[in-house]
Design a protein around this motif. Structure first.
Motif, PDB file in Angstrom:
ATOM      1  N   GLU A  64       0.809  -1.098   0.013  1.00 13.23           N
ATOM      2  CA  GLU A  64      -0.137  -0.052  -0.146  1.00 13.23           C
ATOM      3  C   GLU A  64       0.863   1.064  -0.046  1.00 13.23           C
ATOM      4  O   GLU A  64       0.774   2.135  -0.604  1.00 13.23           O
ATOM      5  CB  GLU A  64      -1.082  -0.009   1.272  1.00 13.23           C
ATOM      6  CG  GLU A  64      -2.047  -1.035   1.065  1.00 13.23           C
ATOM      7  CD  GLU A  64      -2.884  -1.119   2.292  1.00 13.23           C
ATOM      8  OE1 GLU A  64      -2.741  -0.487   3.327  1.00 13.23           O
ATOM      9  OE2 GLU A  64      -3.729  -2.080   2.374  1.00 13.23           O
ATOM     10  N   SER A  71       2.427   1.560  -3.440  1.00 14.18           N
ATOM     11  CA  SER A  71       1.562   2.166  -4.275  1.00 14.18           C
ATOM     12  C   SER A  71       1.331   3.494  -4.468  1.00 14.18           C
ATOM     13  O   SER A  71       1.165   4.300  -5.061  1.00 14.18           O
ATOM     14  CB  SER A  71       0.406   1.169  -4.410  1.00 14.18           C
ATOM     15  OG  SER A  71      -0.407   1.654  -3.226  1.00 14.18           O
ATOM     16  N   GLU A  72       1.253   4.072  -3.065  1.00 12.91           N
ATOM     17  CA  GLU A  72       1.010   5.335  -2.793  1.00 12.91           C
ATOM     18  C   GLU A  72       2.361   6.217  -3.282  1.00 12.91           C
ATOM     19  O   GLU A  72       2.170   7.270  -4.052  1.00 12.91           O
ATOM     20  CB  GLU A  72       0.902   5.787  -1.314  1.00 12.91           C
ATOM     21  CG  GLU A  72      -0.442   5.356  -0.875  1.00 12.91           C
ATOM     22  CD  GLU A  72      -1.627   6.482  -1.598  1.00 12.91           C
ATOM     23  OE1 GLU A  72      -1.568   7.406  -1.695  1.00 12.91           O
ATOM     24  OE2 GLU A  72      -2.699   5.527  -1.739  1.00 12.91           O
ATOM     25  N   GLN A  92       4.392   5.267  -5.775  1.00 10.54           N
ATOM     26  CA  GLN A  92       4.240   4.984  -7.052  1.00 10.54           C
ATOM     27  C   GLN A  92       2.970   5.999  -7.704  1.00 10.54           C
ATOM     28  O   GLN A  92       3.331   6.643  -8.766  1.00 10.54           O
ATOM     29  CB  GLN A  92       3.784   3.643  -7.529  1.00 10.54           C
ATOM     30  CG  GLN A  92       4.015   3.320  -8.897  1.00 10.54           C
ATOM     31  CD  GLN A  92       3.807   1.713  -8.973  1.00 10.54           C
ATOM     32  OE1 GLN A  92       3.329   0.956  -8.547  1.00 10.54           O
ATOM     33  NE2 GLN A  92       4.772   1.267  -9.930  1.00 10.54           N
ATOM     34  N   LYS A  93       1.964   6.195  -6.994  1.00  8.49           N
ATOM     35  CA  LYS A  93       1.063   7.284  -7.423  1.00  8.49           C
ATOM     36  C   LYS A  93       1.475   8.472  -7.425  1.00  8.49           C
ATOM     37  O   LYS A  93       1.522   9.156  -8.487  1.00  8.49           O
ATOM     38  CB  LYS A  93      -0.308   7.147  -6.456  1.00  8.49           C
ATOM     39  CG  LYS A  93      -1.063   5.923  -6.971  1.00  8.49           C
ATOM     40  CD  LYS A  93      -2.440   5.842  -5.948  1.00  8.49           C
ATOM     41  CE  LYS A  93      -3.207   4.617  -5.806  1.00  8.49           C
ATOM     42  NZ  LYS A  93      -4.308   4.599  -4.775  1.00  8.49           N
ATOM     43  N   GLN A  94       2.399   8.974  -6.398  1.00 10.33           N
ATOM     44  CA  GLN A  94       2.769  10.232  -6.532  1.00 10.33           C
ATOM     45  C   GLN A  94       3.863  10.531  -7.583  1.00 10.33           C
ATOM     46  O   GLN A  94       4.097  11.414  -8.412  1.00 10.33           O
ATOM     47  CB  GLN A  94       3.529  10.417  -4.993  1.00 10.33           C
ATOM     48  CG  GLN A  94       4.210  11.910  -4.908  1.00 10.33           C
ATOM     49  CD  GLN A  94       3.053  12.868  -4.678  1.00 10.33           C
ATOM     50  OE1 GLN A  94       1.667  12.780  -4.429  1.00 10.33           O
ATOM     51  NE2 GLN A  94       3.248  14.146  -5.304  1.00 10.33           N
ATOM     52  N   ASN A 144       3.832   8.771 -10.437  1.00  9.98           N
ATOM     53  CA  ASN A 144       3.217   9.116 -11.592  1.00  9.98           C
ATOM     54  C   ASN A 144       2.535  10.343 -11.884  1.00  9.98           C
ATOM     55  O   ASN A 144       2.589  11.116 -12.882  1.00  9.98           O
ATOM     56  CB  ASN A 144       2.122   7.759 -11.749  1.00  9.98           C
ATOM     57  CG  ASN A 144       2.545   6.386 -12.073  1.00  9.98           C
ATOM     58  OD1 ASN A 144       4.035   6.122 -12.300  1.00  9.98           O
ATOM     59  ND2 ASN A 144       1.958   5.546 -11.801  1.00  9.98           N
ATOM     60  N   TYR A 145       1.974  10.872 -10.913  1.00  7.67           N
ATOM     61  CA  TYR A 145       1.361  12.025 -10.834  1.00  7.67           C
ATOM     62  C   TYR A 145       2.583  13.312 -10.999  1.00  7.67           C
ATOM     63  O   TYR A 145       2.387  13.948 -12.115  1.00  7.67           O
ATOM     64  CB  TYR A 145       0.996  12.414  -9.311  1.00  7.67           C
ATOM     65  CG  TYR A 145       0.314  13.949  -9.423  1.00  7.67           C
ATOM     66  CD1 TYR A 145      -0.732  14.484  -9.915  1.00  7.67           C
ATOM     67  CD2 TYR A 145       1.479  14.838  -8.640  1.00  7.67           C
ATOM     68  CE1 TYR A 145      -1.088  15.729  -9.875  1.00  7.67           C
ATOM     69  CE2 TYR A 145       1.006  16.146  -8.539  1.00  7.67           C
ATOM     70  CZ  TYR A 145      -0.203  16.820  -9.137  1.00  7.67           C
ATOM     71  OH  TYR A 145      -0.526  17.915  -8.992  1.00  7.67           O
TER      72      TYR A 145
END
Length: 103
Positions: A23, A26-27, A29-31, A33-34
């Protein structure tokens, strides 16, 4: 609490611990990607292009039903223009590099 309950509780806790790093990853990774997407938007000029097109839609009082088609056509036009300019810029850079190599 009997032995079976303790084992079951331990398994559940182990599963939660194993899921937690995924988790967090993934957070992160999301950042990432953003941030990457934001850099792309800034470098590509898409945001500026949309602002120009929306200003044209308002200025020219284009009907709501025609706004999507107009925006799509104008963005394609702008994209082709940018592509042509990028090609020209690359050619100029290549010419300069070739001139430097000859000297």
């Amino acid at each position: 609490m009997n032995k079976d309950d303790t084992i079951q509780l331990s398994k559940v806790q182990d599963a939660k611990i194993q899921k937690a790093p995924k988790e967090v990853q993934s957070e992160e990774q999301k950042q990432q990607n953003y941030e990457q997407f934001k850099r792309f938007i800034d470098q590509s000029g898409i945001s500026d292009s949309f602002q120009v097109v929306f200003a044209e839609i308002i200025d020219r009082k284009i009907k709501e039903d025609d706004a999507y088609k107009y925006a799509a056509d104008r963005l394609r036009e702008i994209g082709k223009g940018l592509s042509i300019e990028q090609t020209r810029a690359k050619q100029e850079i290549q010419k300069k590099e070739a001139t430097k190599k000859k000297q």
